[in-house]
Structures are given as C-alpha cells and as structure tokens.
Design an enzyme around this catalytic site. Structure first.
Site, PDB file in Angstrom:
ATOM      1  N   ASP A 154      -1.402  11.264   4.171  1.00 43.58           N
ATOM      2  CA  ASP A 154      -1.650  10.570   5.435  1.00 43.58           C
ATOM      3  C   ASP A 154      -1.264  11.474   6.606  1.00 43.58           C
ATOM      4  O   ASP A 154      -0.160  11.411   7.120  1.00 43.58           O
ATOM      5  CB  ASP A 154      -0.862   9.259   5.491  1.00 43.58           C
ATOM      6  CG  ASP A 154      -1.155   8.449   6.757  1.00 43.58           C
ATOM      7  OD1 ASP A 154      -1.877   8.943   7.649  1.00 43.58           O
ATOM      8  OD2 ASP A 154      -0.638   7.318   6.848  1.00 43.58           O
ATOM      9  N   HIS A 172       1.163  10.410  13.325  1.00 43.67           N
ATOM     10  CA  HIS A 172       2.382  10.579  12.529  1.00 43.67           C
ATOM     11  C   HIS A 172       2.954  11.993  12.607  1.00 43.67           C
ATOM     12  O   HIS A 172       4.156  12.161  12.410  1.00 43.67           O
ATOM     13  CB  HIS A 172       2.120  10.236  11.063  1.00 43.67           C
ATOM     14  CG  HIS A 172       1.642   8.830  10.858  1.00 43.67           C
ATOM     15  ND1 HIS A 172       2.321   7.734  11.318  1.00 43.67           N
ATOM     16  CD2 HIS A 172       0.531   8.364  10.245  1.00 43.67           C
ATOM     17  CE1 HIS A 172       1.654   6.641  11.010  1.00 43.67           C
ATOM     18  NE2 HIS A 172       0.563   6.996  10.352  1.00 43.67           N
ATOM     19  N   ILE A 184       5.169   8.591  15.087  1.00 44.85           N
ATOM     20  CA  ILE A 184       5.792   7.444  14.411  1.00 44.85           C
ATOM     21  C   ILE A 184       5.677   7.636  12.900  1.00 44.85           C
ATOM     22  O   ILE A 184       4.762   8.296  12.404  1.00 44.85           O
ATOM     23  CB  ILE A 184       5.169   6.102  14.831  1.00 44.85           C
ATOM     24  CG1 ILE A 184       3.673   6.056  14.522  1.00 44.85           C
ATOM     25  CG2 ILE A 184       5.452   5.826  16.302  1.00 44.85           C
ATOM     26  CD1 ILE A 184       3.025   4.701  14.756  1.00 44.85           C
ATOM     27  N   GLY A 196       3.764   3.642   8.033  1.00 48.38           N
ATOM     28  CA  GLY A 196       4.245   2.327   7.592  1.00 48.38           C
ATOM     29  C   GLY A 196       4.527   2.280   6.103  1.00 48.38           C
ATOM     30  O   GLY A 196       5.458   1.608   5.654  1.00 48.38           O
TER      31      GLY A 196
END
Length: 137
Positions: free
Chosen positions: A33, A38, A53, A56
């Site tokens: 990912d 990110h 960030i 998740g």
C-alpha cells in the site's frame, strides 16, 4: 495456551504501539500500500491531514495483535471488526484496552477501545470473537 476455564467476563488486557516516522513506509513495503498519503508528507498535507498518515490496516493489525495476545492463539479468532474514527499519524502512540464482555459456551467476545496519546478514539466499535476448545481431561 490459556484454557477455556480461564476466560472470564470482565477480564482486561492492553497493548501500546507507537507509530514512528518510518512506520507507514515499513507497512507500505510489506503490504504493497504505497498510496502517497501514507508515504509522502506533502501529499498528506495537501489532503488536509497535516502530513502522512498510517495505513488503516496497520492500525487494524495492532488491534488484532492486542486480541490475539488475550486469546492466545490466532487460530481461535473468528471475527475482528472496527470502524476507523481518526487517522493515526507518525508520532502517535496508541493504547488498545480490551475487556472480555461475554463467555458463552466456547465463544469469547471482547470489546476494545483504541485511543491516541491525546485520548482521541482512533478505532470505534472495535470487537473480536474467538472459539476456544474445551480443555482435555
């Protein structure tokens, strides 16, 4: 491994994990990912997040780790769920606090709160279930 007789409603457990500045990059490397939000702080800022960030699914993996430590065996887990409530950012420290809410036959249910160092909820309605075999005689 913890036998069924040792699981009781009201049991508590916890796990603390820190998101260092490289965690989103490490997680991107193992998960694939590489979404720029990110791994690129500038893209994170442009997206209104104040910087990069954490994925998740990394937060969910930490939730799973907290529950697995309590259940004692990943093969016992039958369900894991949560709603993402707030982004996790590099520099955040998360605390997962779980409580066994029910022991129904072989089924164990837990509820977990997941908060950052400011006490803000990062996962909502986090819960897990496990099936535990009876102890051998």
């Amino acid at each position: 491994m913890k036998p069924l007789s040792e699981f009781k409603a009201g049991d508590v457990f916890e796990l603390t994990r820190s998101c260092d500045r490289y965690r989103p990059v490490y997680y991107a490397a193992v998960s694939g990912d590489f979404n720029p939000i990110h791994v690129d702080p500038e893209i994170g800022r442009l997206a209104g997040q104040g910087g990069a960030i954490l994925q998740g699914m990394c937060t969910m993996a930490w939730l799973a780790e907290a529950c697995l430590r309590y259940f004692g065996d990943p093969g016992r887990v039958t369900a894991l769920s949560a709603r993402f409530a707030r982004p996790v950012k590099p520099g955040d420290t998360l605390r997962f606090e779980g409580r066994c809410v029910a022991v129904e036959g072989r089924r164990i249910r837990v509820a977990v709160t997941a908060t950052n160092q400011r006490g803000e909820e990062v996962l909502a309605r986090a819960q897990a279930e496990a099936l535990v075999e009876e102890e051998a005689p």
